[in-house]
Design a protein around this motif. Structure first.
Motif, PDB file in Angstrom:
ATOM      1  N   ILE A  56      22.469  -7.038  18.634  1.00 39.71           N
ATOM      2  CA  ILE A  56      22.654  -8.109  19.900  1.00 39.71           C
ATOM      3  C   ILE A  56      21.949  -9.288  19.646  1.00 39.71           C
ATOM      4  O   ILE A  56      22.644 -10.682  20.019  1.00 39.71           O
ATOM      5  CB  ILE A  56      21.923  -7.326  21.331  1.00 39.71           C
ATOM      6  N   GLU A  57      20.836  -9.422  18.982  1.00 43.66           N
ATOM      7  CA  GLU A  57      20.007 -10.699  18.739  1.00 43.66           C
ATOM      8  C   GLU A  57      20.947 -11.486  17.631  1.00 43.66           C
ATOM      9  O   GLU A  57      20.943 -12.680  17.746  1.00 43.66           O
ATOM     10  CB  GLU A  57      18.591 -10.314  18.201  1.00 43.66           C
ATOM     11  N   ILE A  58      21.484 -10.817  16.592  1.00 43.70           N
ATOM     12  CA  ILE A  58      22.090 -11.414  15.492  1.00 43.70           C
ATOM     13  C   ILE A  58      23.551 -11.985  16.062  1.00 43.70           C
ATOM     14  O   ILE A  58      24.006 -13.203  15.890  1.00 43.70           O
ATOM     15  CB  ILE A  58      22.533 -10.295  14.331  1.00 43.70           C
ATOM     16  N   THR A  59      24.124 -11.228  17.202  1.00 41.99           N
ATOM     17  CA  THR A  59      25.325 -11.676  17.849  1.00 41.99           C
ATOM     18  C   THR A  59      24.766 -12.882  18.342  1.00 41.99           C
ATOM     19  O   THR A  59      25.698 -13.894  18.493  1.00 41.99           O
ATOM     20  CB  THR A  59      25.880 -10.632  18.703  1.00 41.99           C
ATOM     21  N   GLN A  60      23.801 -12.816  19.218  1.00 45.26           N
ATOM     22  CA  GLN A  60      23.469 -14.127  20.100  1.00 45.26           C
ATOM     23  C   GLN A  60      23.080 -15.214  19.217  1.00 45.26           C
ATOM     24  O   GLN A  60      23.270 -16.621  19.627  1.00 45.26           O
ATOM     25  CB  GLN A  60      22.113 -13.606  21.006  1.00 45.26           C
ATOM     26  N   LEU A  61      22.778 -15.043  18.193  1.00 48.23           N
ATOM     27  CA  LEU A  61      22.613 -16.212  17.086  1.00 48.23           C
ATOM     28  C   LEU A  61      23.652 -16.705  16.403  1.00 48.23           C
ATOM     29  O   LEU A  61      23.786 -17.790  15.532  1.00 48.23           O
ATOM     30  CB  LEU A  61      21.248 -15.937  16.242  1.00 48.23           C
ATOM     31  N   ASP A  62      24.953 -16.161  16.516  1.00 48.45           N
ATOM     32  CA  ASP A  62      26.168 -16.512  15.934  1.00 48.45           C
ATOM     33  C   ASP A  62      26.183 -16.151  14.561  1.00 48.45           C
ATOM     34  O   ASP A  62      26.775 -16.752  13.685  1.00 48.45           O
ATOM     35  CB  ASP A  62      26.688 -17.990  16.288  1.00 48.45           C
ATOM     36  N   LEU A  63      25.318 -14.876  13.977  1.00 47.51           N
ATOM     37  CA  LEU A  63      25.331 -14.577  12.718  1.00 47.51           C
ATOM     38  C   LEU A  63      26.242 -13.293  12.802  1.00 47.51           C
ATOM     39  O   LEU A  63      26.675 -13.127  11.618  1.00 47.51           O
ATOM     40  CB  LEU A  63      23.893 -14.175  12.342  1.00 47.51           C
ATOM     41  N   ALA A  64      26.903 -12.835  13.759  1.00 51.67           N
ATOM     42  CA  ALA A  64      27.786 -11.888  13.662  1.00 51.67           C
ATOM     43  C   ALA A  64      28.516 -11.814  15.133  1.00 51.67           C
ATOM     44  O   ALA A  64      28.048 -12.622  16.120  1.00 51.67           O
ATOM     45  CB  ALA A  64      27.089 -10.385  13.657  1.00 51.67           C
ATOM     46  N   GLY A 115      17.528   7.376   1.862  1.00 51.52           N
ATOM     47  CA  GLY A 115      16.263   7.763   2.162  1.00 51.52           C
ATOM     48  C   GLY A 115      15.284   6.785   3.128  1.00 51.52           C
ATOM     49  O   GLY A 115      14.214   6.667   3.388  1.00 51.52           O
ATOM     50  N   LEU A 116      16.213   5.697   3.844  1.00 50.82           N
ATOM     51  CA  LEU A 116      15.721   4.914   4.724  1.00 50.82           C
ATOM     52  C   LEU A 116      15.918   5.084   6.302  1.00 50.82           C
ATOM     53  O   LEU A 116      16.862   6.253   6.622  1.00 50.82           O
ATOM     54  CB  LEU A 116      16.440   3.608   4.550  1.00 50.82           C
ATOM     55  N   THR A 117      15.224   4.792   7.068  1.00 47.64           N
ATOM     56  CA  THR A 117      15.288   5.143   8.497  1.00 47.64           C
ATOM     57  C   THR A 117      15.627   3.876   9.181  1.00 47.64           C
ATOM     58  O   THR A 117      15.148   3.027   9.013  1.00 47.64           O
ATOM     59  CB  THR A 117      13.970   5.754   9.283  1.00 47.64           C
ATOM     60  N   LEU A 118      16.364   3.906  10.456  1.00 53.87           N
ATOM     61  CA  LEU A 118      16.850   2.916  11.341  1.00 53.87           C
ATOM     62  C   LEU A 118      17.311   3.880  12.502  1.00 53.87           C
ATOM     63  O   LEU A 118      18.276   4.556  12.584  1.00 53.87           O
ATOM     64  CB  LEU A 118      17.960   2.126  10.825  1.00 53.87           C
ATOM     65  N   SER A 119      16.524   3.498  13.754  1.00 59.56           N
ATOM     66  CA  SER A 119      16.853   4.038  14.817  1.00 59.56           C
ATOM     67  C   SER A 119      18.194   3.417  15.592  1.00 59.56           C
ATOM     68  O   SER A 119      18.116   2.184  15.519  1.00 59.56           O
ATOM     69  CB  SER A 119      15.715   3.925  16.020  1.00 59.56           C
ATOM     70  N   ASP A 120      18.771   4.117  16.521  1.00 57.35           N
ATOM     71  CA  ASP A 120      19.943   3.549  17.116  1.00 57.35           C
ATOM     72  C   ASP A 120      19.486   2.356  18.061  1.00 57.35           C
ATOM     73  O   ASP A 120      20.362   1.526  17.920  1.00 57.35           O
ATOM     74  CB  ASP A 120      20.255   4.651  17.854  1.00 57.35           C
ATOM     75  N   GLY A 121      18.363   2.406  18.745  1.00 54.74           N
ATOM     76  CA  GLY A 121      18.080   1.317  19.486  1.00 54.74           C
ATOM     77  C   GLY A 121      17.443   0.148  18.776  1.00 54.74           C
ATOM     78  O   GLY A 121      17.904  -0.860  19.333  1.00 54.74           O
ATOM     79  N   THR A 122      16.671   0.373  17.508  1.00 55.83           N
ATOM     80  CA  THR A 122      16.535  -0.714  16.929  1.00 55.83           C
ATOM     81  C   THR A 122      17.737  -1.295  16.277  1.00 55.83           C
ATOM     82  O   THR A 122      18.076  -2.700  16.326  1.00 55.83           O
ATOM     83  CB  THR A 122      15.916  -0.364  15.698  1.00 55.83           C
ATOM     84  N   TYR A 123      18.687  -0.603  16.084  1.00 57.30           N
ATOM     85  CA  TYR A 123      20.142  -0.994  15.532  1.00 57.30           C
ATOM     86  C   TYR A 123      20.561  -2.152  16.417  1.00 57.30           C
ATOM     87  O   TYR A 123      20.977  -3.247  15.992  1.00 57.30           O
ATOM     88  CB  TYR A 123      20.860  -0.020  15.025  1.00 57.30           C
ATOM     89  N   ARG A 124      20.801  -1.648  17.472  1.00 52.72           N
ATOM     90  CA  ARG A 124      21.589  -2.138  18.786  1.00 52.72           C
ATOM     91  C   ARG A 124      20.783  -3.551  19.112  1.00 52.72           C
ATOM     92  O   ARG A 124      21.305  -4.385  19.248  1.00 52.72           O
ATOM     93  CB  ARG A 124      21.805  -1.167  19.923  1.00 52.72           C
ATOM     94  N   SER A 125      19.465  -3.487  19.220  1.00 50.60           N
ATOM     95  CA  SER A 125      18.650  -4.504  19.618  1.00 50.60           C
ATOM     96  C   SER A 125      18.942  -5.528  18.509  1.00 50.60           C
ATOM     97  O   SER A 125      18.951  -6.810  18.707  1.00 50.60           O
ATOM     98  CB  SER A 125      17.032  -4.071  19.447  1.00 50.60           C
ATOM     99  N   ARG A 126      18.967  -5.178  17.086  1.00 47.35           N
ATOM    100  CA  ARG A 126      18.885  -6.389  16.140  1.00 47.35           C
ATOM    101  C   ARG A 126      20.275  -7.004  16.386  1.00 47.35           C
ATOM    102  O   ARG A 126      20.416  -8.197  16.162  1.00 47.35           O
ATOM    103  CB  ARG A 126      18.551  -5.802  14.941  1.00 47.35           C
ATOM    104  N   ASN A 134      14.619 -19.969  16.080  1.00 45.44           N
ATOM    105  CA  ASN A 134      15.169 -18.683  16.393  1.00 45.44           C
ATOM    106  C   ASN A 134      15.682 -17.827  15.554  1.00 45.44           C
ATOM    107  O   ASN A 134      15.378 -16.520  15.525  1.00 45.44           O
ATOM    108  CB  ASN A 134      16.434 -19.101  17.544  1.00 45.44           C
ATOM    109  N   ILE A 135      16.262 -18.102  14.589  1.00 45.75           N
ATOM    110  CA  ILE A 135      16.609 -17.349  13.453  1.00 45.75           C
ATOM    111  C   ILE A 135      15.534 -16.860  12.546  1.00 45.75           C
ATOM    112  O   ILE A 135      15.479 -15.612  12.341  1.00 45.75           O
ATOM    113  CB  ILE A 135      17.459 -18.148  12.464  1.00 45.75           C
ATOM    114  N   LYS A 136      14.409 -17.640  12.325  1.00 47.65           N
ATOM    115  CA  LYS A 136      13.304 -17.248  11.855  1.00 47.65           C
ATOM    116  C   LYS A 136      12.628 -16.170  12.515  1.00 47.65           C
ATOM    117  O   LYS A 136      12.200 -15.259  12.023  1.00 47.65           O
ATOM    118  CB  LYS A 136      12.247 -18.392  11.511  1.00 47.65           C
ATOM    119  N   ARG A 137      12.436 -16.368  13.863  1.00 41.99           N
ATOM    120  CA  ARG A 137      11.711 -15.125  14.777  1.00 41.99           C
ATOM    121  C   ARG A 137      12.687 -13.817  14.502  1.00 41.99           C
ATOM    122  O   ARG A 137      11.956 -12.852  14.713  1.00 41.99           O
ATOM    123  CB  ARG A 137      11.836 -15.964  16.348  1.00 41.99           C
ATOM    124  N   MET A 138      13.915 -13.824  14.732  1.00 40.61           N
ATOM    125  CA  MET A 138      14.889 -12.873  14.600  1.00 40.61           C
ATOM    126  C   MET A 138      14.582 -11.897  13.367  1.00 40.61           C
ATOM    127  O   MET A 138      14.353 -10.790  13.161  1.00 40.61           O
ATOM    128  CB  MET A 138      16.328 -13.216  14.755  1.00 40.61           C
TER     129      MET A 138
END
Length: 107
Positions: A67-75, A54-65, A19-23
């Motif tokens: 959520i996943e990171i939290t579900q895996l108890d990494l945050a 000079g990097l990009t990160l969308s709000d939706g991508t940030y929130r999705s990641r 699961n961590i590898k997939r995330m």
């Protein structure tokens, strides 16, 4: 060779590790882990940091990641108000992010 195959099989088949590898394979997942170890667990902080470099990160991508990171108890998510959250890295997340950082520095 059998030991190597056993190691790969364990990573691919152990549920928690797989699961961590997939995330980690997902878009901006490593970026988000690195943002967390930098203490940039609020969207505004993360966006400012990425923009400064000079990097990009969308709000939706940030929130999705996150959520996943939290579900895996990494945050863990800490509510700021009913709509906003701040994220803090857990010891498990710190360990993974630190190892990823070291791995990428060795490349």
């Amino acid at each position: 060779m059998a030991a190597l195959e056993e190691q790969v099989t364990k990573i691919l088949t152990t549920e928690e590790i797989a699961n961590i590898k997939r995330m980690i394979e997902k878009d901006h997942a490593i970026d988000c882990l690195f943002l967390l170890i930098l203490g940039k667990g609020k969207w505004k902080q993360a966006k400012e940091y990425m923009n400064e470099h000079g990097l990009t990160l969308s709000d939706g991508t940030y929130r999705s990641r996150m959520i996943e990171i939290t579900q895996l108890d990494l945050a863990k998510a800490i509510p700021i108000d009913p709509l906003k959250k701040r994220y803090e890295i857990t010891p498990k997340g710190q360990k993974i992010a630190t190892k990823l950082l070291a791995l990428l520095q060795d490349v």
